[in-house]
Write an enzyme that holds these catalytic residues in place. Structure first.
Site, mmCIF file in Angstrom:
data_model
loop_
_atom_site.group_PDB
_atom_site.id
_atom_site.type_symbol
_atom_site.label_atom_id
_atom_site.label_comp_id
_atom_site.label_asym_id
_atom_site.label_seq_id
_atom_site.Cartn_x
_atom_site.Cartn_y
_atom_site.Cartn_z
ATOM 1 C CE1 TYR A 1 15.537 95.076 17.159
ATOM 2 C CE2 TYR A 1 17.310 96.666 16.893
ATOM 3 C CZ TYR A 1 16.132 96.100 16.456
ATOM 4 O OH TYR A 1 15.547 96.561 15.293
ATOM 5 C CB SER B 1 18.554 97.237 13.492
ATOM 6 O OG SER B 1 18.771 98.452 14.186
#
Length: 251
Positions: free
Chosen positions: A150, A138
């Protein structure tokens, strides 16, 4: 463009929905033989298309990873491409997130991919054409913006991609990654947020995404199949942003 992926055996983790499903379909369109891995059998059955096999399992379970890899090899006889796409987000701020949640995120988003990569690479060494491993991280692996669990796990994925890429190219195995920005699809969080507060989300897009819109799963998938092909033969250990200019990082 002919990417020369016909009859290649491809495993996509988290392949029953969203970006993973789009990646699986893109490989199918190139004539590859595709297996998708997911936790829920109903979702896998709904995603299945002709030329695709489904494998049920939890990527965070070491026994499931071992079993799925064996089942994949029993089905296809080899593995040419691995796409580590399975992942998710949990927790909130650092102080409000338990250590168990940090550990869960690392197992789901990072450590499961490391194990699958090692298993796949050990088999790819015996392939005449080597192989390709693509890790889906990401843009928030490079900068703040997502939840801390994350961000940390995706940053680890980017670092691992470089290290393992440098190591495995000596065996004719290319390891690369893709770092998506905000991608809109029917099963994703952005879809829910857009439906709940369209004005807020449209303002976010206008302010933060240079291209002025969300990305699509197809736009991510197109980069993944390119990286898996020989057309990307000189791309080693790289993680490419696919974000419509959303990222603020300048490296």
């Amino acid at each position: 463009m002919n990417l020369d992926l016909k009859a290649k055996a491809v495993l996509v983790t988290g392949g029953s929905k969203g970006i993973g499903q789009g990646i699986a379909y893109a490989f199918l369109s190139e004539g590859a033989k595709v297996g998708i891995l997911g936790r829920h059998l109903e979702d896998l059955k709904a995603a299945k298309k002709e030329g695709m096999e489904i494998f049920q399992g939890d990527v965070t379970d070491a026994k499931d990873r071992e079993r799925v890899m064996k089942e994949f090899l029993d089905t296809f006889g080899a593995i040419d491409v691995l796409v580590n796409n399975a992942g998710g987000s949990n927790g909130s701020s650092v102080m409000e997130t338990s250590m168990n949640q940090f550990e869960e995120a690392m197992h789901l988003n990072f450590l499961s991919a490391v194990d699958f990569s090692k298993k796949a690479a050990a088999i790819m060494k015996g392939n005449s054409d080597g192989g390709a491993i693509i890790n889906i991280s990401s843009i928030f692996g490079r900068e703040s913006g997502g939840k801390p669990t994350y961000n940390a796990s995706k940053a680890a994925m980017i670092s691992f991609t470089k290290s393992f890429g440098d190591e495995m190219i000596k065996e004719n195995i290319r390891v690369n990654g893709v770092a998506p920005g905000s991608i809109l699809h029917n099963t994703g969080n952005w879809k829910k947020r857009l439906e709940q507060d369209p004005d807020k989300i449209n303002s976010f897009v206008e302010e933060h995404i240079s291209a002025g819109r969300f990305g699509t799963v197809e736009e991510v998938a197109n980069v993944v199949v390119f990286l898996a092909s020989k057309k990307a033969s000189w791309v080693i250990g790289s993680t490419l942003n696919v974000d419509g200019g959303q990222s603020y990082s300048n490296f």
